[in-house]
Design a protein around this motif. Sequence first.
Motif, mmCIF file in Angstrom:
data_model
loop_
_atom_site.group_PDB
_atom_site.id
_atom_site.type_symbol
_atom_site.label_atom_id
_atom_site.label_comp_id
_atom_site.label_asym_id
_atom_site.label_seq_id
_atom_site.Cartn_x
_atom_site.Cartn_y
_atom_site.Cartn_z
ATOM 1 N N GLU A 48 0.819 -1.219 0.000
ATOM 2 C CA GLU A 48 0.000 0.000 0.000
ATOM 3 C C GLU A 48 0.848 1.263 0.000
ATOM 4 O O GLU A 48 0.324 2.351 -0.120
ATOM 5 N N GLN A 76 -7.012 1.478 1.743
ATOM 6 C CA GLN A 76 -7.653 1.553 3.063
ATOM 7 C C GLN A 76 -8.023 2.990 3.412
ATOM 8 O O GLN A 76 -9.113 3.248 3.926
ATOM 9 N N ASP A 79 -11.098 4.136 1.437
ATOM 10 C CA ASP A 79 -12.365 3.622 1.974
ATOM 11 C C ASP A 79 -12.855 4.479 3.129
ATOM 12 O O ASP A 79 -14.034 4.821 3.213
ATOM 13 N N ARG A 80 -11.933 4.832 4.034
ATOM 14 C CA ARG A 80 -12.313 5.673 5.180
ATOM 15 C C ARG A 80 -12.714 7.074 4.725
ATOM 16 O O ARG A 80 -13.677 7.656 5.222
#
Length: 112
Positions: A48, A76, A79-80
């Motif tokens: 990532e 990640q 998404d948040r």
Amino acid sequence: MTTDHPDGFEPASLYLDAAILPKHGSVGAKALRTLATLAAGLMTNDLESGPSVLDLVVTRRESGNEVLRVSAGTVQESDRLLARVRHDLDTKSVADFIAEWRAPDSDSAPVD
């Protein structure tokens, strides 16, 4: 437009939508970002890490015109970020949402 809110509040989500999309750019620029991400991932053992290849994009539902485009970070993080933006779209007016999310020095698309 009629709303389900008794006080007349119209959430921004009635007019705006948010999505995570690939960054704009030429094929060469996208290839360089991908290579940099892979190289950083191999060096750090973290797939990532490296430059983001994703943008958070807010568009007008009616026209599809972009209101906001910002880097979304890693998968990640994106998404948040998307969850946070969608929450704000549901709880803020269009004017309040734009005022909060549009920084004066932002490189995002202009509001039309």
